[in-house]
Design a protein around this motif. Structure first.
Motif, short mmCIF file in Angstrom:
data_model
loop_
_atom_site.label_atom_id
_atom_site.label_comp_id
_atom_site.label_asym_id
_atom_site.label_seq_id
_atom_site.Cartn_x
_atom_site.Cartn_y
_atom_site.Cartn_z
N PRO A 98 15.23 1.55 -7.08
CA PRO A 98 14.74 2.88 -6.69
C PRO A 98 14.47 3.76 -7.92
CG PRO A 98 16.55 2.22 -5.27
CD PRO A 98 16.45 1.18 -6.33
N GLY A 99 13.30 4.36 -7.95
CA GLY A 99 12.93 5.22 -9.07
C GLY A 99 12.26 4.50 -10.22
N GLN A 100 12.29 3.16 -10.21
CA GLN A 100 11.64 2.41 -11.29
C GLN A 100 10.14 2.29 -11.03
OE1 GLN A 100 13.67 -1.43 -11.70
NE2 GLN A 100 14.64 -0.68 -13.58
N SER A 101 9.38 2.19 -12.12
CA SER A 101 7.95 1.91 -12.04
C SER A 101 7.68 0.56 -12.69
CB SER A 101 7.16 3.00 -12.76
OG SER A 101 7.39 2.94 -14.17
N ALA A 102 6.43 0.12 -12.63
CA ALA A 102 6.06 -1.14 -13.26
C ALA A 102 6.36 -1.14 -14.75
CB ALA A 102 4.59 -1.43 -13.01
N ALA A 103 6.26 0.03 -15.38
CA ALA A 103 6.52 0.13 -16.82
C ALA A 103 7.95 -0.22 -17.17
CB ALA A 103 6.20 1.54 -17.32
N ASP A 104 8.86 -0.08 -16.21
CA ASP A 104 10.27 -0.40 -16.46
C ASP A 104 10.57 -1.89 -16.36
OD1 ASP A 104 11.16 2.35 -16.73
OD2 ASP A 104 10.82 2.53 -14.56
N ARG A 105 9.61 -2.67 -15.83
CA ARG A 105 9.84 -4.11 -15.68
C ARG A 105 8.66 -4.91 -16.25
NH1 ARG A 105 13.76 -6.04 -12.27
NH2 ARG A 105 13.28 -7.95 -13.45
N PRO A 106 8.49 -4.86 -17.58
CA PRO A 106 7.40 -5.63 -18.18
C PRO A 106 7.58 -7.14 -18.02
CG PRO A 106 8.84 -4.73 -19.87
CD PRO A 106 9.25 -4.10 -18.57
N ARG A 163 0.82 -1.23 0.00
CA ARG A 163 0.00 0.00 0.00
C ARG A 163 0.85 1.26 0.00
NH1 ARG A 163 -2.84 -2.89 3.79
NH2 ARG A 163 -2.05 -1.59 5.49
N HIS A 164 2.01 1.22 0.63
CA HIS A 164 2.82 2.42 0.78
C HIS A 164 3.95 2.52 -0.24
CE1 HIS A 164 0.86 2.13 4.79
NE2 HIS A 164 0.82 3.44 4.65
N HIS A 165 4.13 1.51 -1.07
CA HIS A 165 5.16 1.57 -2.10
C HIS A 165 4.71 2.51 -3.21
CE1 HIS A 165 7.97 0.29 -5.23
NE2 HIS A 165 8.67 -0.34 -4.30
N PRO A 166 5.61 3.32 -3.77
CA PRO A 166 5.22 4.23 -4.86
C PRO A 166 4.55 3.53 -6.03
CG PRO A 166 7.41 4.78 -4.07
CD PRO A 166 7.02 3.50 -3.38
N ALA A 167 4.95 2.29 -6.29
CA ALA A 167 4.35 1.53 -7.40
C ALA A 167 3.34 0.50 -6.90
CB ALA A 167 5.44 0.83 -8.21
N GLY A 168 2.88 0.66 -5.66
CA GLY A 168 1.99 -0.34 -5.07
C GLY A 168 0.71 -0.55 -5.85
N GLY A 169 0.17 0.50 -6.44
CA GLY A 169 -1.06 0.35 -7.21
C GLY A 169 -0.92 -0.58 -8.39
N LEU A 184 -0.41 4.67 -12.39
CA LEU A 184 -0.35 5.58 -13.53
C LEU A 184 -1.54 6.55 -13.54
CD1 LEU A 184 1.02 6.34 -16.27
CD2 LEU A 184 -0.47 4.63 -17.35
N VAL A 185 -2.73 6.01 -13.31
CA VAL A 185 -3.95 6.82 -13.35
C VAL A 185 -3.95 7.88 -12.26
CG1 VAL A 185 -6.47 6.75 -13.06
CG2 VAL A 185 -5.31 5.00 -14.45
N ASP A 186 -3.58 7.48 -11.05
CA ASP A 186 -3.63 8.42 -9.92
C ASP A 186 -2.71 9.62 -10.15
OD1 ASP A 186 -5.22 6.44 -8.94
OD2 ASP A 186 -4.07 6.07 -7.13
N ALA A 187 -1.51 9.35 -10.66
CA ALA A 187 -0.55 10.43 -10.90
C ALA A 187 -1.02 11.36 -12.03
CB ALA A 187 0.82 9.84 -11.24
N ALA A 188 -1.65 10.78 -13.05
CA ALA A 188 -2.08 11.58 -14.21
C ALA A 188 -3.34 12.39 -13.94
CB ALA A 188 -2.28 10.68 -15.41
N LEU A 189 -4.29 11.79 -13.20
CA LEU A 189 -5.59 12.42 -13.00
C LEU A 189 -5.75 13.02 -11.61
CD1 LEU A 189 -7.99 9.87 -14.77
CD2 LEU A 189 -6.72 11.80 -15.74
N HIS A 190 -4.74 12.86 -10.76
CA HIS A 190 -4.79 13.39 -9.39
C HIS A 190 -6.04 12.88 -8.67
CE1 HIS A 190 -1.50 15.94 -10.67
NE2 HIS A 190 -2.24 16.38 -11.67
N ILE A 191 -6.16 11.57 -8.66
CA ILE A 191 -7.33 10.91 -8.08
C ILE A 191 -6.86 9.62 -7.42
CG2 ILE A 191 -7.92 9.47 -10.09
CD1 ILE A 191 -10.84 10.29 -9.67
N ARG A 192 -7.68 9.06 -6.59
CA ARG A 192 -7.39 7.76 -5.98
C ARG A 192 -8.27 6.71 -6.66
NH1 ARG A 192 -8.05 9.47 -1.43
NH2 ARG A 192 -10.13 8.65 -0.92
N SER A 193 -7.64 5.80 -7.38
CA SER A 193 -8.40 4.82 -8.16
C SER A 193 -8.11 3.40 -7.68
CB SER A 193 -8.07 4.95 -9.65
OG SER A 193 -6.71 4.61 -9.90
N PHE A 194 -8.94 2.48 -8.15
CA PHE A 194 -8.80 1.07 -7.77
C PHE A 194 -9.18 0.17 -8.92
CE2 PHE A 194 -10.58 -2.87 -5.93
CZ PHE A 194 -9.44 -3.33 -5.28
#
Length: 334
Positions: free
Chosen positions: A184-192, A33-39, A79-89
């Protein structure tokens, strides 16, 4: 005396195992839940039916996505939360049945934080009807019963599912392991290679998918139609708005649908259109309907330099395409 010692040892061992299981699930869940890429863990395929009702409660999102693996792959909350400034699920799950889709929408509607629910309509194809669900689906975890009443003892079921179940153990272990692989600094997009929702379709996958889905059709049977009607009725006076869409399956696979049952596909779209129109005539909570199951900028994509920019395979679109779809549908942070 010997039997008493053995019983005490056995009971102590069991209690320690339960405590260890609960502690692992609590720690792994907090880490996710608290990881930057947790979503992005919500895009993984595993025990999502078991644990996602618990995550919905914990995250308290404003925007929810419901549907099959198309949705699970295509909408990354990180990705969605950062782009739309919203909390999604992401409430997507593999091979979601019409009944499961209706029940997950009901669950989302029962949460006061939820303002919009985006539903992919491929979940309402086939002949599935009331009660048809995959084995890991459990209605005691959902906020309301099929009739819309509060689920009895739900807090107990959420606790046992979230901390004491094998499904939680499997999904938390998968999620924590996947996130731990990110630098550090990687997102899910960096590890397909780990987060396959970000992988790209190549020629081999394209050919395999065409063969695998060669007899696939897209139509809605009577049971699925009843589930869709029940879902719309549940949303009639709700505070959350429904956004329904026909998914952007690639044109190559759309051609197979037309070969298999063009009339069934056309009837499916007509049925849904009429149902949504009736809903909007009589309900205060309006529903929106969008059709991407046609020729458009996304579905026309072919391989460029050996890979597809926005497809994992011929029906699964990548999260950047999911973000594009949301913008086309007017889904924003407001």
């Amino acid at each position: 005396m010997e039997k008493t010692r053995y019983s005490a040892w056995f009971l102590g061992t069991v209690l320690l195992a339960i405590a260890a299981l609960a502690a692992f699930n609590a720690l792994a869940g907090a880490y996710i839940r608290h990881h930057p890429a947790g979503g992005s863990v919500q895009t993984l395929s595993g025990f999502e039916r078991a644990l996602k009702p618990v995550w919905l409660e914990q995250i308290a999102p404003q925007l929810v996505f419901v549907g099959s693996s198309r949705v699970r792959d295509g909408f990354d909350p990180a990705l969605v939360d950062a782009a739309l400034h919203i909390r999604s699920f992401n409430y997507g799950a593999s091979s979601m049945t019409p009944y499961e889709a209706r029940r997950f929408v009901q669950d989302a509607l029962a949460h006061r934080s939820v303002k919009q629910i985006v539903v992919a309509l491929d979940a309402f194809t086939g002949d599935g009807g009331p009660g048809e669900a995959l084995p890991s689906f459990d209605e005691t975890r959902l906020a309301v019963t099929p009739a819309g009443d509060p689920t009895p003892r739900r807090r107990l079921w959420l606790f046992t599912t979230g901390y004491l179940s094998g499904g939680a153990l499997g999904m938390n272990a998968l999620g924590a392991w996947s996130l731990a692989k990110l630098k550090p600094g990687q997102s899910a997009a960096d590890r397909p290679d780990i987060f396959s929702a970000y992988s790209h379709m190549d020629q081999r996958l394209l050919e395999r998918d065409l063969n695998y889905r060669r007899a696939r059709i897209m139509r809605m049977g009577p049971g699925a139609a009843r589930e869709l009607a029940t879902m719309l009725e549940a949303a009639c006076g709700a505070q959350a708005r429904l956004v329904l869409f026909f998914p952007p399956d690639n044109l190559m696979i759309q051609a197979r649908y037309a070969q298999g049952d063009a009339a069934g596909l056309a009837r499916f779209k007509q049925q849904v259109g009429k149902m949504v129109a009736r809903h909007n005539q009589r309900c205060t909570a309006k529903a929106s309907l969008f059709d991407f199951l046609n020729a458009n900028a996304l579905t026309r994509q072919t391989l460029q330099d050996g890979s597809a920019a926005d497809y994992v395979d011929l029906v699964h679109f990548r999260p950047p395409a999911g973000l594009w779809l949301l913008r086309q549908m007017g889904v924003t942070g407001n």
